[in-house]
Design a protein around this motif. Structure first.
Motif: not given
Length: 183
Positions: A37-63
């Protein structure tokens, strides 16, 4: 302005792309497509929604990568109007959050339009044949810090795709800041 992702047409094929990464390489969909499978995530650097989840996204992507899921993130925001989303700022953001997946720049915004991306974050989860199986959120936290017991919706969905090839029946749309389109 907060926007919610549309339901998406499950089963549609992932649009191909070739984009520059912050690592100096050109990346294509085939380069990051995982065997399960493949996950394509559209993100950016300044969005408060992205800032709130980015560390969890990094964790989940690694797993997810250990399950055979390829992960890639794309920033399509207009960096002229939003310099905090510039290519140089993308490098700093990725280093600060230890992103273990390619972070690509869609300067023309053609890839975001091909996917139908509307906000950041916006997640597109595909099966091994690159058919859309998930268009939902990471978890219920939105732009708030994630609760320790928050259900990992994106992770669970993509794990199901990796293990069964089937799309989850329950999918909650993602909410985020609108993509900053160049007009």
């Amino acid at each position: 302005m907060a926007v919610e992702t549309p339901c998406g047409e499950l089963g549609q094929t992932a649009p191909d792309f070739t984009l520059p990464g912050i690592d100096g390489k050109m990346w294509s969909l085939a380069d990051k497509a995982g065997p399960r499978g493949t996950l394509v995530a559209f993100i950016c650097n300044h969005c408060p929604y992205v800032v709130a989840i980015i560390d969890r996204l990094a964790r989940d992507a690694a797993e997810l990568s250990t399950l055979g899921i390829g992960v890639v993130a794309i920033n399509a925001n207009d960096a002229i109007q939003y310099p905090e989303d510039s290519f140089a700022a993308m490098k700093e953001f990725a280093a600060r959050h230890r992103l273990g997946f390619p972070y690509l720049h869609d300067e023309s915004q053609e890839v975001a339009r091909a996917y139908g991306a509307v906000c950041t974050p916006d997640f597109f989860g595909y099966d091994k044949d690159l058919r859309l199986c998930y268009r939902g959120r990471l978890d219920a936290s939105g732009r708030l810090p994630g609760a320790p017991d928050a259900r990992r919706e994106l992770f669970e969905a993509m794990r199901q795709v990796a293990e069964t090839g089937m799309a989850p029946t329950e999918q909650v749309p993602c909410m985020g800041c609108s993509i900053k389109w160049r007009y």
